[in-house]
Design a protein around this motif. Structure first.
Motif, short mmCIF file in Angstrom:
data_model
loop_
_atom_site.label_atom_id
_atom_site.label_comp_id
_atom_site.label_asym_id
_atom_site.label_seq_id
_atom_site.Cartn_x
_atom_site.Cartn_y
_atom_site.Cartn_z
N CYS A 10 0.89 -1.22 -0.10
CA CYS A 10 -0.10 -0.08 -0.05
C CYS A 10 0.86 1.23 -0.02
CB CYS A 10 -1.03 0.08 1.37
SG CYS A 10 -2.15 -1.18 1.18
N LEU A 11 0.59 2.38 -0.57
CA LEU A 11 1.09 3.61 -0.66
C LEU A 11 0.05 4.48 0.15
CD1 LEU A 11 2.22 2.32 -3.37
CD2 LEU A 11 2.93 4.83 -3.77
N LEU A 12 0.79 5.09 1.21
CA LEU A 12 0.02 5.83 2.31
C LEU A 12 0.72 7.24 2.22
CD1 LEU A 12 -0.08 3.33 5.29
CD2 LEU A 12 -1.68 3.43 3.37
N GLY A 13 -0.17 8.23 2.33
CA GLY A 13 0.41 9.68 2.53
C GLY A 13 -0.91 10.69 2.37
N ALA A 14 -0.45 11.79 2.86
CA ALA A 14 -1.50 12.93 2.52
C ALA A 14 -1.82 13.09 1.20
CB ALA A 14 -0.88 14.18 3.45
N THR A 15 -3.05 13.96 1.10
CA THR A 15 -3.33 14.34 -0.23
C THR A 15 -2.25 15.08 -1.03
OG1 THR A 15 -5.68 14.35 0.33
CG2 THR A 15 -5.09 15.79 -1.68
N GLY A 16 -1.95 14.96 -2.25
CA GLY A 16 -1.08 15.77 -3.26
C GLY A 16 0.44 15.37 -2.93
N VAL A 17 0.84 14.12 -2.22
CA VAL A 17 2.16 14.01 -2.15
C VAL A 17 3.05 13.69 -3.15
CG1 VAL A 17 2.15 14.10 0.42
CG2 VAL A 17 1.72 11.97 -0.94
N GLU A 67 -6.39 13.17 7.55
CA GLU A 67 -6.60 12.65 8.81
C GLU A 67 -7.05 11.31 8.63
OE1 GLU A 67 -8.91 14.75 12.02
OE2 GLU A 67 -8.00 16.66 11.17
N PHE A 68 -6.28 10.22 9.31
CA PHE A 68 -6.65 8.91 8.88
C PHE A 68 -8.01 8.37 9.58
CE2 PHE A 68 -4.71 5.38 6.72
CZ PHE A 68 -4.81 4.18 7.43
N GLN A 69 -8.73 7.94 8.36
CA GLN A 69 -10.03 7.49 9.04
C GLN A 69 -10.17 5.96 9.19
OE1 GLN A 69 -12.48 8.92 5.69
NE2 GLN A 69 -11.90 11.06 5.92
N ARG A 70 -10.76 5.59 10.18
CA ARG A 70 -10.98 3.97 10.39
C ARG A 70 -11.34 3.27 9.36
NH1 ARG A 70 -7.58 2.41 13.95
NH2 ARG A 70 -7.47 3.64 15.72
N VAL A 71 -12.20 3.80 8.61
CA VAL A 71 -12.82 3.02 7.37
C VAL A 71 -11.74 2.74 6.19
CG1 VAL A 71 -13.36 5.03 5.71
CG2 VAL A 71 -14.90 3.20 5.87
N ARG A 72 -10.70 3.55 6.37
CA ARG A 72 -9.54 3.13 5.23
C ARG A 72 -8.73 1.99 5.81
NH1 ARG A 72 -11.62 5.09 1.25
NH2 ARG A 72 -11.97 7.38 1.03
N ALA A 97 2.30 11.32 7.54
CA ALA A 97 2.79 9.95 7.16
C ALA A 97 3.37 9.26 8.35
CB ALA A 97 4.26 10.03 6.11
N MET A 98 3.96 9.75 9.29
CA MET A 98 4.30 9.05 10.74
C MET A 98 3.10 8.85 11.25
SD MET A 98 7.22 8.88 9.95
CE MET A 98 7.81 7.87 11.32
N ALA A 99 2.01 9.33 11.41
CA ALA A 99 0.81 9.09 12.00
C ALA A 99 0.08 7.92 11.35
CB ALA A 99 -0.29 10.26 11.95
N ALA A 104 -1.07 2.00 10.71
CA ALA A 104 -1.01 1.02 9.79
C ALA A 104 -0.45 -0.16 10.57
CB ALA A 104 0.04 0.99 8.63
N THR A 105 0.32 0.26 11.74
CA THR A 105 1.11 -0.86 12.16
C THR A 105 0.01 -1.79 13.31
OG1 THR A 105 3.22 0.27 12.42
CG2 THR A 105 2.86 -1.46 14.08
N GLU A 106 -0.96 -0.89 13.51
CA GLU A 106 -2.06 -1.65 14.31
C GLU A 106 -2.97 -2.66 13.60
OE1 GLU A 106 -4.64 1.37 16.10
OE2 GLU A 106 -2.98 2.16 16.91
N VAL A 107 -2.94 -2.65 12.19
CA VAL A 107 -3.56 -3.32 11.29
C VAL A 107 -2.68 -4.60 10.79
CG1 VAL A 107 -4.93 -3.53 9.25
CG2 VAL A 107 -5.18 -1.56 10.61
#
Length: 167
Positions: A10-17, A67-72, A97-99, A104-107
């Motif tokens: 998966c690629l994770l990050g804020a919008t527009g990075v 802001e990371f949403q649980r649904v994601r 990214a660090m948040a 992600a580590t929890e999942v």
């Protein structure tokens, strides 16, 4: 005899990075500044060879999260690893990214990950200093990339692919 393994990344990050731009540069060797914001998920694949091992990275380009949403979190299930993508010209995206990393580590647990500081072609405008980058590197691999020029893109994805094969 070659072994073939498929791994979800998966690629994770804020919008527009630049997540979509990085995927397009890596998979298709193209860059466009006309990408639209990803809604949901886009999936691409890329075959990589390491000696006698071949791996297929199944790249999940997830929509940007400020802001990371649980649904994601459901998109992360089954991921073997992930790229955290931040924009070097916006320090707040590194914090996002660090948040995302902690969420992600929890999942998925402690799986291989790489932090990508994108937009290296705009290095003169970065909001990150060398000391901060060293601090980030103390927690795992960090790559400076430019989806626009291609600098560092292949290296970042290959480093993650190699880490996935080592597990």
């Amino acid at each position: 005899m070659s072994t073939l393994e498929k791994r979800k990344v998966c690629l994770l990050g804020a919008t527009g990075v630049g997540k979509t731009s990085l995927v397009m540069r890596f998979v298709r060797s193209i860059f466009s500044d006309q990408y639209l914001t990803t809604i949901g998920t886009k999936i691409e694949t890329k075959h990589l060879t390491y000696g006698d091992h071949e791996i297929v990275l199944v790249l999940w380009d997830l929509s940007g999260e400020d802001e990371f949403q649980r649904v994601r979190l459901s998109y992360l299930r089954g991921a073997a690893g992930y790229l955290l993508v931040a924009d070097g010209t916006r320090r707040a995206t590194v914090e996002t990214a660090m948040a995302l990393h902690h969420a992600a580590t929890e999942v998925v647990g402690d799986v291989p990950r790489v932090l990508v500081l994108n937009k290296a072609d705009l290095r003169a405008f970065w909001e990150l200093d060398d000391a901060y980058e060293r601090e980030l590197a103390a927690h795992g691999p960090v790559f400076e990339t430019s989806a626009k020029t291609g600098a560092g893109v292949e290296e970042a994805f290959r480093a993650l692919g190699h880490a996935l094969l080592q597990r």
